[in-house]
Design an enzyme around this catalytic site. Structure first.
Site, mmCIF file in Angstrom:
data_model
loop_
_atom_site.group_PDB
_atom_site.id
_atom_site.type_symbol
_atom_site.label_atom_id
_atom_site.label_comp_id
_atom_site.label_asym_id
_atom_site.label_seq_id
_atom_site.Cartn_x
_atom_site.Cartn_y
_atom_site.Cartn_z
ATOM 1 C CD GLU A 1 -1.790 -2.383 1.428
ATOM 2 O OE1 GLU A 1 -0.645 -2.633 1.856
ATOM 3 O OE2 GLU A 1 -2.651 -3.262 1.280
ATOM 4 C CG HIS B 1 -9.795 -6.914 7.991
ATOM 5 N ND1 HIS B 1 -8.882 -7.638 8.694
ATOM 6 C CD2 HIS B 1 -9.382 -6.935 6.698
ATOM 7 C CE1 HIS B 1 -7.958 -8.105 7.855
ATOM 8 N NE2 HIS B 1 -8.233 -7.689 6.653
#
Lengths: 330, 346
Positions: free
Chosen positions: A61, A130
């Protein structure tokens, strides 16, 4: 002309609309191409636009977000998919230290027309790592724009606006709502940033939210009408930065009471900012303290019953409204 | 930089014309004079924040920027003054930036660590070690996507090699290079120390060029104190990267004979003997000796170059000192593009 479409279809339509008009628009992210996208937002686009415009990236990322910032600085318009916003912590140095500030510390010599998009928030039992709502985190930094559309029409129109914006835009999608349907305008339906939407008109209390909590507020408003005869107004902020103070203040001047709802944790959240703005700008209109409804102060749990308990519920919202109205909680 | 380059048929280190060497010597002397003036300005309290000077490393950027072509991009970390000067930014504007003045190259908004001259190809100095590397890789992709033959000269220090941003960006560069989509020359300025910690104390595998093997990026090393060796590498590698669209990495062995930052006492982490040894290989001293040995310049010419450099930098200091601070209204400009009336009130 409008057609009924899912949030997913509308989002994709917004991106495609701009890709067709502007070759500098490219998509980047993990599994967005050959695999079709974890959430199928970009399914099939690699066949249509080729691998140089629909770029599959490694799970990296910080690297690909940084590269996208570099591309944007040279005039490309990358739309980066964070598979989920939870992974953006790995890219946060790039987002905060480079994307948000490089225009400023270069004395205005560069622009960063970048969109970073992906599902935000929880609700589908993904547990602690998450599940985050990051609008307050990214909303904190000058130089970024932060939006959180909830309707299919807005997700398309705000994506179009995001891609055209010469600044980095943090585009927080209601991940739990990709399959929900709504009317979507055909063609160019660009939605201006910094304009809240009155999702339901009412006169007795204002419920303020963004993202999927808007839908929760709409349900709560119906319950309040049925059970208490209360007319609640629901404001969908849509845009966290820039922020529409006027719509908010006008509504509170009318209703004299406000409940602000967020999925994120209570401390230092957007709801606190909203409450602060109301007391600064509409103090004399208030007939009750501004109520906040937030997520529980715990990492998100897995078990369904615990997860439901950790997020704002309809009951919490209706009771907060009743407190603001000085009527009995249920 | 009009002098013709002279490459041997075999592409090895070659004799460079006297005129060109004198020109490069002049540039290096100017950089040294600039940096010394910065150290003085810092001690006087005229320069705030952090200050990182390039003393000892002058041959690196001087050699590589000699091969810079219009449209190319340079990106580096915070030891960035030399890169700006070499790309042609007026020393006055660079010094004014360091002095925090409105006439500075980024209007007093960045300071020493954030020099930009986008028109001339300087895409910035960046303050977070390693954080700029992905950007430079993105530039390279963009330039190919846009159909140009420009390249990125991406400077990084030895200290950035252990940072995740480096590894992620190098991996992407290798990957995109397979399709000829990443014309990026990684220039590792290995000055032996990341702040106060030597390379040996930060990584078990100290061959920094070889780190690029892991990402499928060809690499080599060069003596960064020898301007002619640097020139040879620069000329050959910039053209190779331009031609192939594939990244390449070169580890340039150099030495910072000044402290990391102006407030750093470097005797604490280095042996005196080591500093002395490297000072003998000072890039300016080496080149000066070569010029004298080859009769490319005499003492008189050397003195003239040195005093002209001093004068040039003295003018820059004077300009910086006498310039006005930025207008107070500049506080809120350049936060958002396309927003003339941003006031910080959302």
């Amino acid at each position: 002309m409008a057609e009924t479409k899912t949030y997913r279809e509308a989002l994709r339509e917004g991106m495609v609309h701009e890709m067709d008009q502007d070759e500098s628009v490219v998509l980047m992210g993990e599994d967005i191409g050959v695999y079709g996208g974890t959430h199928l937002i970009t399914d099939g686009l690699i066949d249509e636009y080729g691998p140089k415009r629909v770029i599959d990236t490694p799970i990296s990322e910080g690297g690909f977000t940084g590269a996208a910032i570099g591309m944007a600085m040279l005039g490309m318009k990358p739309v980066v998919e964070m598979m989920t916003w939870n992974f953006s912590f790995l890219a946060s140095d790039q987002i905060i230290q480079n994307a948000a500030k490089v225009r400023y510390f270069s004395g205005g010599q560069v622009e960063v027309p970048l969109v970073i998009r992906g599902p935000n928030g929880g609700g589908v039992q993904l547990s602690a790592q998450h599940t985050h709502s990051l609008e307050n985190l990214y909303g904190h930094f000058p130089g970024l724009k932060v939006v959180s559309p909830v309707t299919p029409n807005d997700v398309k129109g705000m994506m179009i606006t995001a891609i055209r914006d010469p600044n980095p835009v943090i585009f927080l999608e209601a991940g739990a709502l990709y399959g929900t349907k709504g009317e979507v305008e055909e063609g160019d339906n660009a939605v201006e940033f910094g304009k809240a939407r009155v999702a339901r008109e009412g006169s007795d209390v204002t419920l303020i939210a963004y993202g999927r909590q808007v839908n929760l507020c709409l349900r709560a408003a119906n319950t309040l009408e049925e059970e208490d005869g209360v007319q609640a107004e629901v404001i969908d902020l849509r845009s966290i930065r820039p922020f529409d103070e006027d719509t908010l203040v006008r509504s509170v001047e009318k209703t004299h009471r406000a409940v602000t709802v967020q999925e994120q944790w209570r401390w230092f959240g957007v709801a606190s900012e909203v409450a602060a703005i109301i007391q600064e700008k509409a103090f004399d209109s208030l007939d009750a303290p501004v109520q906040r409804v937030s997520g529980a102060e715990v990492p998100a749990p897995y078990a369904r019953n615990l997860e439901l308990e950790a997020f704002p519920s309809e009951k919490q919202v209706t009771n907060a409204a009743r407190r603001a109205l000085y009527i009995e909680e249920k | 930089m009009s002098a013709e380059k002279e490459h041997s048929e075999h592409g090895g280190a070659v004799a460079t014309s006297s005129e060109r060497l004198v020109d490069l010597y002049k540039k290096m002397v100017e950089i040294r004079a600039f940096e010394e003036a910065c150290q003085k300005g810092f001690r006087q309290g005229k320069i705030g924040g952090y200050l990182h000077v390039y003393i000892g490393q002058e041959a690196v950027a001087t050699g590589f920027i000699d091969s810079f072509k219009e449209g190319d991009k340079v990106i580096t970390a915070y030891r960035d003054h030399a890169h700006a000067l070499l790309l042609g930014t007026d020393p006055k504007e660079v010094m004014a930036e360091l002095y925090g003045k409105g006439t500075g190259m980024v209007k007093g908004k960045g300071g020493s660590m954030h020099l930009f001259d986008v028109e001339r190809g300087l895409m910035g100095g960046y303050g977070i070690v390693g954080g700029h590397i992905p950007l430079g890789v993105g530039f390279a992709y963009a330039m190919r996507y846009q159909g140009t033959d420009h390249i990125t000269q991406l400077y990084l220090g030895d200290g950035a090699i252990s940072n995740g941003a480096f590894h992620e960006a190098a991996n992407l560069a290798g990957l995109w290079g397979k399709d000829g989509m990443c014309p990026c020359l990684f220039i590792i300025e290995n000055n032996q120390y990341g702040m106060g910690t030597s390379v040996e104390r930060t990584t078990a595998m100290t061959d920094l060029a070889a780190k690029f093997d892991a990402y499928g990026i060809e690499n080599e090393k060069v003596d960064g104190m020898d301007i002619e060796a640097v020139l040879e590498s620069a000329g050959r590698l910039t053209e190779q990267v331009r031609e192939t669209g594939k990244p390449y990495a070169i580890e340039v062995l150099t030495y910072r004979t000044a402290p990391h930052g102006a407030a750093d006492f470097f005797e604490k982490y280095r042996e005196k003997e080591e500093i002395e040894e490297w000072r003998k290989r000072d890039p300016i001293g080496l080149l000066e000796q070569k010029l004298l040995d080859n009769d490319a310049a005499d003492e008189e010419k050397i003195d003239e170059i040195r005093s002209e450099a001093k004068e040039l930098i003295a003018e820059a200091v004077k300009f910086a000192d006498e310039s006005e601070e930025p207008e107070i209204d500049e506080l809120y400009t350049d936060v958002y593009a396309g927003a003339d009336e941003y006031t910080g009130e959302e």
